[in-house]
Write an enzyme that holds these catalytic residues in place. Structure first.
Site, PDB file in Angstrom:
ATOM      1  N   HIS A 329       0.807  -1.218   0.000  1.00 51.00           N
ATOM      2  CA  HIS A 329       0.000   0.000   0.000  1.00 51.00           C
ATOM      3  C   HIS A 329       0.840   1.269   0.000  1.00 51.00           C
ATOM      4  CE1 HIS A 329       1.142  -0.093   4.203  1.00 51.00           C
ATOM      5  NE2 HIS A 329       0.641   1.130   4.357  1.00 51.00           N
ATOM      6  N   HIS A 344       1.724   6.934  -0.273  1.00 57.26           N
ATOM      7  CA  HIS A 344       0.859   6.057   0.517  1.00 57.26           C
ATOM      8  C   HIS A 344      -0.521   6.037  -0.136  1.00 57.26           C
ATOM      9  CE1 HIS A 344      -1.515   4.500   3.860  1.00 57.26           C
ATOM     10  NE2 HIS A 344      -0.404   4.258   4.536  1.00 57.26           N
TER      11      HIS A 344
END
Length: 422
Positions: A329, A344
């Site tokens: 992620h 992110h």
């Protein structure tokens, strides 16, 4: 020796049962495509014996005559010999074969007319990749932005073009079918689905907006194929129904009104979201296949690409992957200029334990600007109730005199995010 288009056209018409047996006629890149009123009248052996004909195929309710590269020139002459055109003068011939054959025939009949535009714009994207990779063209230059617009316009409005080909395949009204595709691409609808024009709620664990108080699951349908293909039988039924119930004196406006009232909500409430979910499932399947047998998957992926809905991150600059979280992620990128980025995807997405994320590089890899780094399933992230806001952080700001944010909110590939001063 050049092909005699006049003589060849006359012989083909005679061999397929005469001009009166042709319901509609068109061509693709190599084939003359006819819809015959009675395909039993067509003499395959006689057609194949005509000079310039390379073969005959009966597929998807069409009588296809393989000509080769001269087919477009032949068709210009061919259509002069009858009062039929590509739109046809009668109902389409009923497709033959088992359900799978009919399905593939239908999809092929809808997609094939779009191939010239698809190939042309697709190749322009290849040219742009070469220019940015080997010739130093900046993705921020006006030339690149204009050329990218030329290359992307077909894919952006793909549902509209597909509406036209579906209508021709099913004997519907092209303009009405295209309205449904246009609704799925309408800019304000896209913005609404993204939450910028109204508050979003949640329905079945997925973000939604509302139409007359009824939840509409948020999804983006530009560049998508499945929603319009799923809508095909609904659009055909809706047009026939609207035509049947509308009095002749009111038909001019009542028929299209009923069609729109039925079809657009259906596409937004039901079949559009289903198509989006199926597209994401196909994407996950192909990624698993690629990891197992990449040589086989590449060929399949080429044919299935329009059905797949995946989002991705391109590298913003040349550099090295300094870290990549096991959950996929988030990752760090150290640019050759010394800037250290942390990207992110989404908020609290570590909770997904990697599901929905497919890293395309690993820690320590050298990457080039524009290289694909990560694929992720944005619909799945939203379905888990997590925001998709993606922070892009410069983690070594003390090494620079200024780091200024130039954009926030919704961005695209050409948006300039940061200005960094040494």
């Amino acid at each position: 020796m050049a092909l005699d288009y006049v003589e060849t056209s006359k012989k083909i018409i005679e061999a397929v049962g005469g001009a009166g047996n042709i319901s509609s006629a068109g061509n693709c890149m190599t084939r003359l495509r006819l819809v015959l009123k009675d395909d039993k009248k067509a003499n395959d052996e006689k057609v194949q014996s005509i000079k310039g004909v390379k073969g005959v195929m009966r597929q998807g309710g069409q009588y296809q005559i393989i000509i080769g590269n001269e087919v477009s020139n032949l068709f210009k002459e061919f259509k002069k010999h009858g009062n039929w055109g590509e739109d046809g003068g009668g109902a389409p011939q009923k497709a033959e074969g088992n359900p799978v054959q009919r399905l593939f025939g239908f999809v092929s009949g809808c997609m094939t007319p779009m191939l010239p535009a698809m190939l042309g714009t697709g190749m322009l994207k290849v040219v742009l990749t070469l220019l940015t990779t080997f010739c130093g063209m900046s993705t921020e230059s006006s030339t690149y932005i204009l050329l990218f617009s030329f290359a992307d316009c077909f894919f952006m409005f793909l549902p509209v073009f597909l509406g036209m080909t579906i209508a021709k395949k099913m004997g519907g009204s092209p303009m009405l079918f295209m309205v449904v595709g246009a609704a799925l691409c309408y800019p304000n609808l896209i913005s609404l689905m993204g939450g910028s024009l109204g508050e979003l709620g949640t329905f079945l664990g997925m973000p939604c907006t509302y139409l007359f108080g009824i939840p509409v699951i948020c999804a983006t349908y530009t560049s998508s194929v499945l929603p319009m293909l799923l809508m095909a039988p609904v659009m055909k039924w809706a047009e026939d129904f609207a035509d049947r119930v509308s009095p002749n004196v009111l038909k001019a406006f009542l028929k299209p009104l009923l069609f729109i009232i039925i079809c657009i909500p259906c596409s937004l409430y039901v079949l559009g979201p289903i198509g989006n979910v199926v597209g994401n499932l196909l994407s996950n399947v192909f990624m698993a296949m690629y990891n197992a047998v990449p040589w086989l998957t590449v060929g399949i992926l080429s044919a299935a690409m329009p059905f797949i809905v995946m989002y991705h991150i391109n590298a913003p600059c040349d550099g090295t992957i300094s870290t990549f979280f096991d959950t996929g992620h988030a990752f760090g990128l150290t640019a050759d200029s010394g800037v250290e980025f942390l990207i992110h995807v989404g908020m609290d997405t570590i909770k997904l334990n990697g599901k929905g994320f497919t890293p395309m590089v690993k820690e320590g890899d050298r990457v080039r600007k524009g290289q694909l780094l990560l694929k992720f399933d944005i619909a799945y992230i939203k379905s888990q109730g997590l925001p998709v806001t993606t922070p892009v952080v410069v983690s070594n700001t003390d090494d620079f005199s200024a780091v200024d944010a130039l954009a926030s909110g919704k961005v695209d590939l050409n948006t300039k995010l940061l200005q960094i001063t040494k």
